[in-house]
Design a protein around this motif. Structure first.
Motif, short mmCIF file in Angstrom:
data_model
loop_
_atom_site.label_atom_id
_atom_site.label_comp_id
_atom_site.label_asym_id
_atom_site.label_seq_id
_atom_site.Cartn_x
_atom_site.Cartn_y
_atom_site.Cartn_z
N VAL A 70 27.86 0.09 71.32
CA VAL A 70 27.44 1.45 71.65
C VAL A 70 26.38 1.42 72.75
N ALA A 71 25.34 0.62 72.55
CA ALA A 71 24.26 0.53 73.54
C ALA A 71 24.69 -0.29 74.75
N ARG A 72 25.37 -1.39 74.52
CA ARG A 72 25.75 -2.29 75.61
C ARG A 72 26.72 -1.62 76.59
N ASP A 73 27.69 -0.89 76.06
CA ASP A 73 28.66 -0.24 76.94
C ASP A 73 27.99 0.86 77.76
N TYR A 74 27.01 1.54 77.18
CA TYR A 74 26.30 2.56 77.96
C TYR A 74 25.51 1.93 79.10
N ILE A 88 16.75 -1.80 66.52
CA ILE A 88 17.59 -1.36 67.64
C ILE A 88 16.76 -1.60 68.89
N GLU A 89 17.15 -2.58 69.72
CA GLU A 89 16.27 -2.98 70.82
C GLU A 89 17.02 -3.33 72.12
N PRO A 90 17.62 -2.36 72.77
CA PRO A 90 18.26 -2.63 74.06
C PRO A 90 17.21 -2.91 75.13
N GLY A 91 17.62 -3.59 76.19
CA GLY A 91 16.70 -3.86 77.28
C GLY A 91 17.44 -4.11 78.59
N LYS A 93 21.15 6.24 71.53
CA LYS A 93 22.58 6.20 71.18
C LYS A 93 22.81 5.20 70.03
N GLY A 94 22.12 4.06 70.08
CA GLY A 94 22.26 3.08 69.03
C GLY A 94 21.79 3.62 67.69
N ILE A 95 20.64 4.29 67.69
CA ILE A 95 20.11 4.86 66.44
C ILE A 95 21.05 5.94 65.91
N ALA A 96 21.57 6.78 66.79
CA ALA A 96 22.47 7.86 66.36
C ALA A 96 23.75 7.32 65.75
N ALA A 97 24.19 6.13 66.21
CA ALA A 97 25.46 5.56 65.73
C ALA A 97 25.29 4.69 64.49
N ALA A 98 24.05 4.34 64.16
CA ALA A 98 23.81 3.42 63.05
C ALA A 98 24.10 4.10 61.70
N LYS A 99 25.00 3.51 60.94
CA LYS A 99 25.38 4.09 59.64
C LYS A 99 26.08 3.02 58.82
N LYS A 100 26.23 3.28 57.52
CA LYS A 100 26.93 2.34 56.66
C LYS A 100 28.38 2.21 57.14
N GLY A 101 28.89 0.99 57.10
CA GLY A 101 30.29 0.75 57.44
C GLY A 101 30.52 0.31 58.87
N ILE A 102 29.60 0.59 59.78
CA ILE A 102 29.78 0.15 61.15
C ILE A 102 29.45 -1.34 61.22
#
Length: 352
Positions: free
Chosen positions: A266-270, A314-317, A249-258
């Motif tokens: 994005v990752a934390r809320d999931y 991007i490194e959730p855990g 989800k983090g990779i999918a959301a990563a883009k310029k401007g965010i």
């Protein structure tokens, strides 16, 4: 613009006539010089590289656009002498990195020192094509190393023994070295986000988290993969799938401007929605480049917006005391249309 042109533009905006650069990463970024001792003085008209007799030939080769000055005494004394000869007064310096003693030494002259904390590092956040190519190669090295580790890891070896095999492979594949102290955390030690390799024996039924990176021609990669030797506890399988989904989800959301804050959320809320919010204590990621931890940051506090050609992790855990933990980390490049993932080795839960 070139790196020097970007720096001079920033200095002009701050009404500075010159900048003194004393730290390794910034010195290398601006000049190409990789020696361990030296200083840069940069103005609109001059680019000086001061170093001692050991590095003169190296500096001449690596920094062809700079005037090479051989210091006759202490480095800071030579810096002061050169600043005086340039007749500059308002001089920027790396206030967040230079020691207080060095600041006092530089202050013993008529120049006015102004801190430019983070200014060069901010320029470094946006990578050029040559930097991207090197980071991509460093990422390929860790990918291949992980695939190798899956063929040699086994119950009965210690974390230190597995680390030795991993780092030997990195060097064999062309890395100059590791970009940080390799983490090998098995079983209950997986709950330690920074559990560097120990003498603990790896047992069947345990997850093993590997967090490691390669330096390739000065640029870093940083990857984390978690795998199992033998069937792990169902709870560990559960958190593995949650972390993997958060990573994707983090990779999918990563883009310029965010912003870093938005991407972290994005990752934390999931993870929080799955009941493990308290078990994810660190930030989602950070920039990589000459340093393995640099800007931009992907954290709950970061309001900075991602730009094209930022390279970040991007490194959730999830970490559960007494049981173990999972972290999955990838290196990505922000592009015009989203992002490109540099680390490509399998993220599925592999059970050996």
């Amino acid at each position: 613009m070139t790196r020097i042109e970007k720096l001079n533009s920033a200095l002009e905006a701050k009404h500075l006539e010159a900048v003194v650069v004393l730290t390794d990463f910034n010195r290398r970024y601006l000049s190409g010089f990789t020696g361990t001792s030296g200083a840069l003085i940069i103005t609109k008209e001059h680019k000086l590289l001061i170093t001692d007799f050991r590095y003169i030939e190296q500096a001449t080769t690596q920094a062809p656009g700079f005037e090479i000055i051989k210091q006759s005494g202490a480095l800071i004394d030579e810096v002061k002498a050169q600043l005086e000869s340039l007749d500059v007064q308002n001089v920027g310096f790396e206030g967040h990195l230079v020691s207080y003693d060095t600041y006092l030494q530089l202050s013993k002259s008529y120049i006015s020192l102004i801190s430019i904390s983070g200014l060069i590092e901010k320029i470094r956040e946006v990578k050029d094509d040559s930097e991207i190519e090197l980071i991509q190669k460093a990422s390929e090295i860790v990918d291949e190393t992980y695939e190798y580790i899956l063929t040699v890891a086994q119950a009965g070896m210690t974390e230190q023994q597995l680390k030795a095999k991993l780092e030997s492979k990195l060097l064999e594949l062309g890395a100059e070295g590791t970009s940080f102290d390799t983490i090998v955390a098995s079983g209950h030690r997986g709950a330690l986000p920074h559990g560097v390799a120990s003498e603990k024996v790896i047992n069947k039924g345990e997850l093993i988290t590997l967090d490691f990176g390669a330096y390739y021609k000065g640029y870093s990669s940083d990857i984390t993969r978690t795998f199992a030797i033998g069937e792990p506890d169902p709870k560990l399988k559960e958190i593995y799938n949650i972390v993997l989904e958060a990573n994707m989800k983090g990779i999918a959301a990563a883009k310029k401007g965010i912003t870093g804050k938005q991407l972290d959320a994005v990752a934390r809320d999931y993870i929080a929605s799955q009941g493990y919010g308290d078990a994810f204590g660190h930030s989602l990621g950070h920039g990589i480049g000459l340093d393995v931890h640099e800007g931009p940051n992907l954290s709950k506090k970061s309001e900075s917006k991602l730009e094209i050609n930022n390279c970040v992790t991007i490194e959730p855990g999830i970490y559960l005391d007494g049981l173990g933990g999972v972290r999955i980390e990838d290196d990505i490049l922000i592009t015009e249309n989203g992002c490109e993932c540099f680390t490509k080795c399998s993220k599925n839960l592999i059970i050996l």
